[in-house]
Motif scaffolding. Structure first.
Motif, PDB file in Angstrom:
ATOM      1  N   ASP A  13      55.027 -14.923 -30.780  1.00  0.00           N
ATOM      2  CA  ASP A  13      55.480 -13.346 -30.930  1.00  0.00           C
ATOM      3  C   ASP A  13      56.542 -12.858 -30.646  1.00  0.00           C
ATOM      4  OD1 ASP A  13      52.468 -13.388 -31.439  1.00  0.00           O
ATOM      5  OD2 ASP A  13      51.840 -12.692 -29.478  1.00  0.00           O
ATOM      6  N   ASP A  17      58.123 -11.141 -34.543  1.00  0.00           N
ATOM      7  CA  ASP A  17      58.856  -9.870 -33.784  1.00  0.00           C
ATOM      8  C   ASP A  17      60.128  -9.355 -33.711  1.00  0.00           C
ATOM      9  OD1 ASP A  17      56.701  -8.023 -33.356  1.00  0.00           O
ATOM     10  OD2 ASP A  17      57.045  -8.597 -31.085  1.00  0.00           O
ATOM     11  N   ASP A  31      50.087  -8.690 -40.069  1.00  0.00           N
ATOM     12  CA  ASP A  31      50.132  -7.828 -39.064  1.00  0.00           C
ATOM     13  C   ASP A  31      50.100  -8.675 -38.443  1.00  0.00           C
ATOM     14  OD1 ASP A  31      50.328  -6.242 -37.306  1.00  0.00           O
ATOM     15  OD2 ASP A  31      48.776  -6.287 -35.689  1.00  0.00           O
ATOM     16  N   SER A  32      49.821  -9.797 -38.732  1.00  0.00           N
ATOM     17  CA  SER A  32      49.576 -11.506 -37.345  1.00  0.00           C
ATOM     18  C   SER A  32      48.859 -12.472 -38.262  1.00  0.00           C
ATOM     19  CB  SER A  32      48.478 -11.047 -36.378  1.00  0.00           C
ATOM     20  OG  SER A  32      48.344 -12.117 -35.490  1.00  0.00           O
ATOM     21  N   TRP A  34      47.285 -14.476 -36.975  1.00  0.00           N
ATOM     22  CA  TRP A  34      45.890 -14.737 -36.449  1.00  0.00           C
ATOM     23  C   TRP A  34      44.828 -14.244 -37.634  1.00  0.00           C
ATOM     24  CZ3 TRP A  34      46.640 -18.746 -33.785  1.00  0.00           C
ATOM     25  CH2 TRP A  34      47.953 -18.518 -33.180  1.00  0.00           C
TER      26      TRP A  34
END
Length: 179
Positions: A13, A17, A31-32, A34
């Motif tokens: 993460d 970022d 966004d991710s 996952w």
């Protein structure tokens, strides 16, 4: 062991970022990593359980569905080509993409919000999103009981491509600066 995994995920993460392209923060599935990972895991589960569920059933006749699916995929591909070569802000042929600034080699990425950079980033995202749509190829093979077409390479390709394109869009999407 759980602590090691948690530390690894925190480092991941932090890496994202630090190096991410903020222009795609609010875009679907960007966004991710996952959500895309979840979709790939669902795909792999269907590939594993689907043939078992179809074992004692007759194959589905999907001629019309396949025609519509293939036509939609052609339209999506056509949209991406048109968006690259006939960009919406400049109808002059060749103002974007490989006819003006892109090469097949390495080059710098423009992280600005210029129309060209955003158009190329948008096309990269659509190509990424198309990787999830293309997983339906395998589902159609399962429903039609075409088990021979579901090779390890086929499944591996469909399972790995969303990750490679997520990385591309999340970190290096956009228009070349080498104009």
């Amino acid at each position: 062991m759980a602590q090691v995994i948690q530390e690894y995920l925190q480092r991941w993460d932090q890496f994202v970022d630090k190096h991410k392209d903020p222009r795609v923060d609010d875009w679907l599935l960007m966004d991710s990593v996952w959500p895309g990972t979840f979709l790939v895991l669902v795909y792999l589960f269907i590939v594993w359980v689907g043939p078992k569920l179809m074992e004692k059933r007759q194959p589905f006749q999907l001629r019309e569905v396949l025609m519509a699916y293939n036509f939609a995929m052609v339209l999506l591909s056509l949209y991406m080509v048109i968006d690259v070569y006939f960009q919406h802000y400049d109808p002059q042929f060749g103002r974007g993409g490989w006819l003006n600034g892109y090469t097949y080699g390495c080059q710098l990425v423009d992280y600005s919000n210029s129309p060209q950079a955003m158009t190329m980033l948008n096309v990269c995202w659509w190509f990424y999103f198309s990787k999830f749509i293309e997983m339906w190829d395998t589902f159609f093979f399962i429903l039609r009981k075409k088990k021979a077409q579901i090779s390890f390479l086929h499944v591996f390709h469909h399972a790995i491509m969303p990750f490679t394109w997520w990385i591309g869009v999340r970190f290096v999407g956009g228009k070349s600066l080498s104009q």
